[in-house]
Design a protein around this motif. Structure first.
Motif, short mmCIF file in Angstrom:
data_model
loop_
_atom_site.label_atom_id
_atom_site.label_comp_id
_atom_site.label_asym_id
_atom_site.label_seq_id
_atom_site.Cartn_x
_atom_site.Cartn_y
_atom_site.Cartn_z
N ASP A 1 8.86 10.75 14.04
CA ASP A 1 9.94 10.36 14.94
C ASP A 1 9.63 9.09 15.72
N MET A 2 8.36 8.78 15.88
CA MET A 2 7.97 7.60 16.68
C MET A 2 7.40 6.47 15.82
N GLN A 3 7.61 6.52 14.53
CA GLN A 3 6.92 5.59 13.63
C GLN A 3 7.26 4.13 13.94
N TRP A 4 8.50 3.83 14.29
CA TRP A 4 8.87 2.44 14.55
C TRP A 4 8.21 1.95 15.84
N GLU A 5 8.14 2.81 16.84
CA GLU A 5 7.50 2.43 18.09
C GLU A 5 6.00 2.23 17.91
N LEU A 6 5.37 3.10 17.09
CA LEU A 6 3.93 3.00 16.86
C LEU A 6 3.56 1.67 16.22
N GLN A 7 4.45 1.16 15.36
CA GLN A 7 4.17 -0.11 14.68
C GLN A 7 4.19 -1.30 15.63
N LYS A 8 4.76 -1.13 16.82
CA LYS A 8 4.86 -2.22 17.79
C LYS A 8 3.78 -2.14 18.87
N VAL A 9 3.09 -0.99 18.94
CA VAL A 9 2.08 -0.80 19.98
C VAL A 9 0.83 -1.61 19.66
N ASN A 10 0.22 -2.18 20.68
CA ASN A 10 -1.02 -2.94 20.48
C ASN A 10 -2.20 -1.98 20.36
N ALA A 11 -2.21 -1.24 19.25
CA ALA A 11 -3.29 -0.29 18.94
C ALA A 11 -3.36 -0.16 17.43
N GLN A 12 -4.53 0.21 16.94
CA GLN A 12 -4.73 0.42 15.50
C GLN A 12 -4.93 1.91 15.25
N TYR A 13 -4.17 2.44 14.27
CA TYR A 13 -4.21 3.87 13.96
C TYR A 13 -4.86 4.07 12.60
N ILE A 14 -5.82 4.98 12.56
CA ILE A 14 -6.51 5.30 11.31
C ILE A 14 -6.39 6.81 11.08
N ILE A 15 -5.84 7.16 9.90
CA ILE A 15 -5.47 8.55 9.62
C ILE A 15 -6.18 9.02 8.35
N LEU A 16 -6.72 10.22 8.40
CA LEU A 16 -7.38 10.82 7.23
C LEU A 16 -6.92 12.26 7.09
N GLY A 17 -6.49 12.64 5.89
CA GLY A 17 -6.12 14.03 5.67
C GLY A 17 -5.24 14.20 4.45
N THR A 18 -5.04 15.46 4.08
CA THR A 18 -4.13 15.82 2.99
C THR A 18 -3.26 16.97 3.48
N GLY A 19 -2.16 17.22 2.78
CA GLY A 19 -1.30 18.33 3.19
C GLY A 19 0.02 18.32 2.49
N GLU A 20 1.09 18.46 3.26
CA GLU A 20 2.43 18.57 2.69
C GLU A 20 2.88 17.22 2.11
N TYR A 21 3.57 17.32 0.99
CA TYR A 21 3.95 16.13 0.22
C TYR A 21 4.70 15.11 1.07
N GLY A 22 5.65 15.58 1.88
CA GLY A 22 6.45 14.67 2.70
C GLY A 22 5.61 13.89 3.70
N TYR A 23 4.66 14.55 4.33
CA TYR A 23 3.82 13.87 5.31
C TYR A 23 2.81 12.94 4.63
N GLU A 24 2.32 13.34 3.46
CA GLU A 24 1.44 12.45 2.72
C GLU A 24 2.17 11.14 2.37
N ASN A 25 3.42 11.28 1.89
CA ASN A 25 4.20 10.09 1.56
C ASN A 25 4.48 9.22 2.79
N LEU A 26 4.75 9.88 3.93
CA LEU A 26 4.99 9.13 5.17
C LEU A 26 3.77 8.30 5.54
N MET A 27 2.58 8.90 5.47
CA MET A 27 1.37 8.18 5.85
C MET A 27 1.09 7.02 4.89
N ILE A 28 1.36 7.23 3.62
CA ILE A 28 1.16 6.15 2.64
C ILE A 28 2.13 5.00 2.92
N TRP A 29 3.40 5.35 3.22
CA TRP A 29 4.40 4.33 3.50
C TRP A 29 4.02 3.53 4.75
N LEU A 30 3.62 4.24 5.80
CA LEU A 30 3.21 3.57 7.03
C LEU A 30 2.00 2.66 6.79
#
Length: 378
Positions: free
Chosen positions: A320-349
């Motif tokens: 829900d906050m993906q567009w705002e997160l892309q504008k924040v002056n911070a770097q996000y690093i994500i590691l994990g596996t799980g539900e197909y929809g969330y995996e695709n979201l993380m790859i897209w981001l």
């Protein structure tokens, strides 16, 4: 005292979430005061050569379930830096055929059979090994059948007559709910287990409910969680069952293995540091962001997330906050596996953001680099 741990995950051999860390570290803390063994399935993803896992002689075991004879073998190694035996239940139909712990897109009944078969094999192998446990520690729905077996199928078995069972609830959202026909596959008697004081739950089998009624003690992973699951908000439909058994529910806060998660000694980090000398922290941060293909910015905070990518973890907040997160002056690093929809979201981001990178995988060494190099945890 003899304690038998049974778990679907055990670090460092197989890990998806915190369950593996608990079962991989709690036995170490108890080793001085108890004789311990651990049972877990032998998944195809487990590096047998790396850990020196060897097959035990004459370990072939035949169990008839669902009108089919299932053949198991047993392999073993030591839990690293301990003298604790870890036994791996091997069956190519259910475990070693998958290069992961929880394969996606498999039939629900098949997933149930995997862990029913594992739980029954654990109890039979303990007898073959003559490891007569004073306590069996079952963990989450994957081994919730064990307390049910002990109180029913093994009720008059002299080998287990003095055995007590402890059931740990790491995540109540997953309860092993399925069609009632699994009872026949499990070799259980309907008149013994399919009732409101055991596994029957709104016309289905619920293994966690069965474990709550059949266990001698129920452990939640913190005192607060033990209180929360008694209410309807966090009880996941099990709150009334837990309240009915509240006299045996207690919370014990999860610990952490300081030999594994210690920036002063962690060999996964490019430079070690501790609270008295934090100079190595910056080198870890630099290596981390560059490893994930982002520029190193000393004044930009790095926010790390190591998690199963599932709804229950609150990942809809990231969506829900993906567009705002892309504008924040911070770097996000994500590691994990799980539900197909969330995996695709993380790859897209990861592919479409200057400041978000994700690895849809689970690698323990990368997880430690994230722990050691991040400024904040999400």
């Amino acid at each position: 005292m003899k304690i038998l741990f049974a778990s679907a995950e055990v670090a460092p051999f197989s890990k998806v979430g915190g369950l593996a860390d608990v079962v991989g570290s709690l036995p170490k803390a108890l080793e001085k005061d108890a004789q311990i063994c651990i049972f877990t399935p032998l998944y195809g993803s487990i590096n047998q050569e790396k850990f020196g896992i060897k097959e035990l002689e004459n370990s072939s075991l035949k169990i008839s379930m669902g009108n089919t004879e299932h053949i198991f073998k047993l392999k073993m190694c030591k839990l690293p830096n301990t003298n604790i035996n870890v036994f791996f239940v091997d069956n190519p139909k259910y475990y070693s055929c998958f290069n992961c712990v929880y394969p996606q897109w498999v039939d629900t009944m098949y997933e149930q059979q995997r862990f029913v078969a594992f739980s029954l094999a654990v109890l039979e192998y303990a007898k073959l090994l003559n490891f007569r446990p004073d306590v069996i520690h079952a963990n989450d729905w994957h081994t919730a059948m064990i307390p049910v077996y002990i109180k029913n199928n093994y009720k008059y078995d002299d080998f287990y007559k003095d055995t007590k069972t402890v059931f740990s609830i790491h995540n109540l959202a997953y309860q092993g709910s399925c069609e009632s026909k699994i009872i026949d596959f499990a070799n259980m008697r309907w008149d013994n287990v399919y009732n409101d004081k055991c596994v029957e739950h709104y016309g289905r089998v619920n293994w966690v409910k069965g474990a709550i009624y059949c266990s001698d003690k129920i452990i939640a992973v913190s005192e607060k969680y033990a209180q929360e699951i008694m209410g309807d908000e966090f009880g996941e439909g099990m709150d009334y069952t837990l309240r009915d058994n509240s006299w045996k529910v207690m919370g014990i806060t999860n610990g952490i293995d300081y030999t594994e998660f210690n920036p002063k000694t962690d060999k996964n980090l490019t430079q070690n540091y501790d609270i008295n000398d934090m100079s190595g922290k910056e080198a870890c941060k630099k290596e981390l962001v560059e490893m994930f293909g982002m520029p190193y910015c000393p004044d930009t905070p790095v926010i790390g997330l190591v998690s199963r990518l599932v709804y229950q973890k609150g990942l809809d907040l990231i969506r829900d906050m993906q567009w705002e997160l892309q504008k924040v002056n911070a770097q996000y690093i994500i590691l994990g596996t799980g539900e197909y929809g969330y995996e695709n979201l993380m790859i897209w981001l990861s592919n479409n953001s200057w400041n978000i990178r994700a690895m849809v995988d689970y690698k323990a060494d990368v997880a430690n680099k994230i722990y050691g190099g991040s400024d904040f945890f999400l």
